[in-house]
Design an enzyme around this catalytic site. Structure first.
Site, short mmCIF file in Angstrom:
data_model
loop_
_atom_site.label_atom_id
_atom_site.label_comp_id
_atom_site.label_asym_id
_atom_site.label_seq_id
_atom_site.Cartn_x
_atom_site.Cartn_y
_atom_site.Cartn_z
N GLU A 97 0.81 -1.22 0.00
CA GLU A 97 0.00 0.00 0.00
C GLU A 97 0.84 1.27 0.00
O GLU A 97 0.31 2.37 -0.04
CB GLU A 97 -0.91 -0.01 1.24
N THR A 98 2.16 1.11 0.08
CA THR A 98 3.04 2.28 0.17
C THR A 98 4.03 2.26 -1.00
O THR A 98 4.14 1.25 -1.70
CB THR A 98 3.83 2.27 1.49
N HIS A 158 7.02 1.74 -0.94
CA HIS A 158 8.15 0.85 -0.63
C HIS A 158 8.49 -0.05 -1.82
O HIS A 158 9.66 -0.24 -2.17
CB HIS A 158 7.79 0.00 0.60
N1 INI Z 1 11.66 -7.55 -0.21
C1 INI Z 1 11.28 -8.38 -1.21
O1 INI Z 1 12.09 -9.17 -1.72
N2 INI Z 1 9.98 -8.36 -1.64
C2 INI Z 1 9.06 -7.52 -1.13
O2 INI Z 1 7.88 -7.56 -1.58
C3 INI Z 1 9.45 -6.63 -0.08
N3 INI Z 1 8.48 -5.73 0.48
O3 INI Z 1 7.35 -5.67 0.01
O4 INI Z 1 8.76 -5.03 1.46
C4 INI Z 1 10.79 -6.68 0.36
N4 INI Z 1 11.19 -5.88 1.36
C5 INI Z 1 12.40 -6.12 2.13
C6 INI Z 1 13.63 -5.53 1.49
O5 INI Z 1 14.02 -6.28 0.35
C7 INI Z 1 14.79 -5.52 2.47
O6 INI Z 1 15.10 -6.84 2.85
C8 INI Z 1 14.50 -4.71 3.73
O7 INI Z 1 14.06 -3.41 3.38
C9 INI Z 1 15.79 -4.56 4.60
O8 INI Z 1 16.81 -3.88 3.89
#
Ligand code: INI
Length: 157
Positions: A86-87, A89
């Site tokens: 939803e963000t 990110h």
């Molecule tokens: N990492 C992913 O591989 N897939 C995702 O969908 C995801 N989301 O949605 O947050 C994700 N986040 C973690 C990111 O890759 C890092 O491990 C984390 O931010 C720590 O650095």
């Protein structure tokens, strides 16, 4: 007549590293299974390979770059699953994973394959991890074999 170079799908003389994100592990496990099976079917000795597990797709580029820099592997296969939330990110993780893996490849001259799913929904990811839209891990492994062989040919030309 020009010289045409095209990699063969012969993995027996090549070593591969696979870098796989644990985030959305139910998806990335299937990508990894598909990639390893494809390498094996094309003759790779899996005992010669390395699977590197990282927390998520954001961490894939640094591990891929380290593998590529080592001189041990002919190609590095990156596997991950980024699924939109939803963000914003999602956009940052996708952007870091795509530009980072490309940079790792261009900076080292080692093929770094992009088997990182970037989908809007979990269902889209499932479909691309071994169901109706194929398995992107298999596709990345096949491309890795072809590119590893192509690089060998180009070095010899
Ligand atoms: N990492 C992913 O591989 N897939 C995702 O969908 C995801 N989301 O949605 O947050 C994700 N986040 C973690 C990111 O890759 C890092 O491990 C984390 O931010 C720590 O650095």
């Amino acid at each position: 007549m020009p010289t045409h170079l095209e990699g063969d799908l012969a993995a027996d003389d090549h070593r591969f590293a696979l870098v796989v994100g644990r985030f959305n592990e139910h998806i990335t496990d299937d990508l990894l299974d598909g990639a390893l099976d494809t390498l094996k079917r094309h003759g790779a000795d899996l005992d010669e390979g390395t699977v590197v597990h990282v927390p998520g797709s954001w961490e894939i580029p640094v591990a891929a770059q380290k593998c590529a820099q080592s001189g041990t592997y002919d190609a590095v296969i990156c596997l991950g699953a980024v699924i939109r939330g939803e963000t914003p990110h999602f956009d940052y993780v996708c952007s870091g994973a795509t530009s980072g893996t490309m940079r790792a490849s261009l900076d080292t001259d080692v093929p770094v394959l992009f088997g990182i799913l970037t989908t809007d929904t979990v269902d889209q990811a499932i479909a691309r991890a071994g169901s109706k839209a194929g398995n992107k891990g298999r596709e990345a492994a096949e491309a890795a074999i072809e590119m590893a062989d192509l690089m060998t040919q180009m070095d010899a030309t």
